[in-house]
Write an enzyme that holds these catalytic residues in place. Structure first.
Site, PDB file in Angstrom:
ATOM      1  N   GLY A  58       0.850  -1.185   0.000  1.00  0.00           N
ATOM      2  CA  GLY A  58       0.000   0.000   0.000  1.00  0.00           C
ATOM      3  C   GLY A  58       0.884   1.234   0.000  1.00  0.00           C
TER       4      GLY A  58
ATOM      5  N   GLN B 121       3.288  10.233   0.942  1.00  0.00           N
ATOM      6  CA  GLN B 121       4.579   9.539   1.013  1.00  0.00           C
ATOM      7  C   GLN B 121       5.462   9.828  -0.188  1.00  0.00           C
ATOM      8  OE1 GLN B 121       2.712   5.515   2.039  1.00  0.00           O
ATOM      9  NE2 GLN B 121       4.660   5.445   3.143  1.00  0.00           N
TER      10      GLN B 121
ATOM     11  N   CYS C 175       5.982   0.408   7.408  1.00  0.00           N
ATOM     12  CA  CYS C 175       5.693   1.608   6.629  1.00  0.00           C
ATOM     13  C   CYS C 175       6.917   1.951   5.774  1.00  0.00           C
ATOM     14  CB  CYS C 175       5.359   2.782   7.558  1.00  0.00           C
ATOM     15  SG  CYS C 175       4.859   4.264   6.662  1.00  0.00           S
ATOM     16  N   LEU C 176       6.664   2.252   4.515  1.00  0.00           N
ATOM     17  CA  LEU C 176       7.775   2.584   3.606  1.00  0.00           C
ATOM     18  C   LEU C 176       8.489   3.859   4.045  1.00  0.00           C
ATOM     19  CD1 LEU C 176       5.996   1.748   0.233  1.00  0.00           C
ATOM     20  CD2 LEU C 176       7.525   0.285   1.576  1.00  0.00           C
TER      21      LEU C 176
ATOM     22  N   HIS D 209      -4.283   1.982   7.532  1.00  0.00           N
ATOM     23  CA  HIS D 209      -2.921   2.524   7.584  1.00  0.00           C
ATOM     24  C   HIS D 209      -2.763   3.660   6.566  1.00  0.00           C
ATOM     25  CE1 HIS D 209       1.641   1.909   7.752  1.00  0.00           C
ATOM     26  NE2 HIS D 209       1.478   2.583   6.644  1.00  0.00           N
ATOM     27  N   GLU D 210      -3.283   3.432   5.347  1.00  0.00           N
ATOM     28  CA  GLU D 210      -3.150   4.449   4.288  1.00  0.00           C
ATOM     29  C   GLU D 210      -4.002   5.671   4.568  1.00  0.00           C
ATOM     30  OE1 GLU D 210      -0.606   1.655   2.823  1.00  0.00           O
ATOM     31  OE2 GLU D 210      -0.696   3.823   2.677  1.00  0.00           O
TER      32      GLU D 210
ATOM     33  N   HIS E 132      -2.386   8.008   6.861  1.00  0.00           N
ATOM     34  CA  HIS E 132      -1.397   8.887   6.202  1.00  0.00           C
ATOM     35  C   HIS E 132      -2.054  10.166   5.697  1.00  0.00           C
ATOM     36  CE1 HIS E 132       2.475   6.877   6.120  1.00  0.00           C
ATOM     37  NE2 HIS E 132       1.950   5.761   5.662  1.00  0.00           N
TER      38      HIS E 132
HETATM   39  O1  LIG Z   1       4.027   2.528   4.003  1.00  0.00           O
HETATM   40  C1  LIG Z   1       3.170   1.890   3.434  1.00  0.00           C
HETATM   41  N1  LIG Z   1       1.973   2.405   3.256  1.00  0.00           N
HETATM   42  O2  LIG Z   1       1.727   3.658   3.720  1.00  0.00           O
HETATM   43  N2  LIG Z   1       3.374   0.611   3.022  1.00  0.00           N
HETATM   44  C2  LIG Z   1       3.163  -0.483   3.933  1.00  0.00           C
HETATM   45  C3  LIG Z   1       1.683  -0.829   3.940  1.00  0.00           C
HETATM   46  C4  LIG Z   1       1.213  -1.709   5.079  1.00  0.00           C
HETATM   47  C5  LIG Z   1       0.134  -1.314   5.816  1.00  0.00           C
HETATM   48  C6  LIG Z   1      -0.390  -2.084   6.848  1.00  0.00           C
HETATM   49  C7  LIG Z   1       0.213  -3.327   7.150  1.00  0.00           C
HETATM   50  C8  LIG Z   1       1.320  -3.756   6.390  1.00  0.00           C
HETATM   51  C9  LIG Z   1       1.812  -2.953   5.359  1.00  0.00           C
HETATM   52  C10 LIG Z   1       4.006  -1.648   3.404  1.00  0.00           C
HETATM   53  O3  LIG Z   1       4.810  -2.161   4.179  1.00  0.00           O
HETATM   54  O4  LIG Z   1       3.848  -1.970   2.239  1.00  0.00           O
HETATM   55 ZN   LIG Z   2       2.833   3.846   5.613  1.00  0.00          ZN
END
Ligand SMILES: O=C(NO)N[C@@H](Cc1ccccc1)C(=O)O
Ligand SMILES: [Zn+2]
Length: 157
Positions: A47, A52, A100-101, A142-143, A146
């Site tokens: 996601g 971001q 989270c990325l 989660h998104e 953000h």
């Molecule tokens: O940072 C982001 N999204 O904002 N990416 C996360 C999304 C996510 C959300 C909830 C549980 C697991 C993963 C990711 O690791 O791909």
């Molecule tokens: Zn995130």
């Protein structure tokens, strides 16, 4: 489409509310959607939210798929949700691992609603309502956080 830089957790844009998209049909929005998807895929993400990639807009992409970071993730076609609104979420909650990325090398158990109903605009401008549960509902929450400037470590008990 091109891979965009991903904002780190200390970037102010990740701590501000994002703005609604006025017109989903513009070339700039359509290009952003394509760039968000390739950026997500390059990062092995499930996601991503527009802030971001330094775009203060209410756009998320939900793209659960089994991958090295989330081997148990269900497989789905990526969905772009513009101006998403969570209409309802269950009282029933569940805890699960999140990452989270924008917060690299960090995982934590986060409590989220098990089910939710969401309304959003598709990239072609149709208003859609749908219900999600489990890991995909988790990604959506989660998104959507953000878009309100909330990062998952702020959700820890
Ligand atoms: O940072 C982001 N999204 O904002 N990416 C996360 C999304 C996510 C959300 C909830 C549980 C697991 C993963 C990711 O690791 O791909
Ligand atoms: Zn995130």
């Amino acid at each position: 489409p091109r891979i965009l830089p991903i904002a780190a957790a200390d970037e102010p844009i990740l701590h501000q509310p994002a703005h609604a998209v006025a017109d989903v049909s513009t070339p700039a929005i359509q290009r952003l959607l394509d760039d968000m998807l390739v950026t997500l895929q390059a990062a092995n993400g499930v996601g991503i939210a527009a802030p971001q990639v330094f775009a203060p807009l209410r756009i998320i992409i939900v793209a659960s798929r089994p991958n090295p970071r989330y081997p148990d993730a269900p497989l789905m076609s990526p969905i772009a949700m513009l101006n998403p609104e969570i209409l309802w979420q269950s009282d029933t909650t569940c805890s699960g691992w999140e990452g989270c990325l924008s917060v690299p090398d960090t995982r934590a158990q986060v409590k989220r609603a098990e089910r939710l109903r969401i309304s959003y605009l598709t990239r072609t401008g149709e208003r859609v309502e749908a219900t999600y549960s489990g890991f995909v509902a988790r990604i959506i929450q989660h998104e959507c956080d953000h878009l309100d400037g909330i990062l998952f470590p702020e959700r820890l008990e």
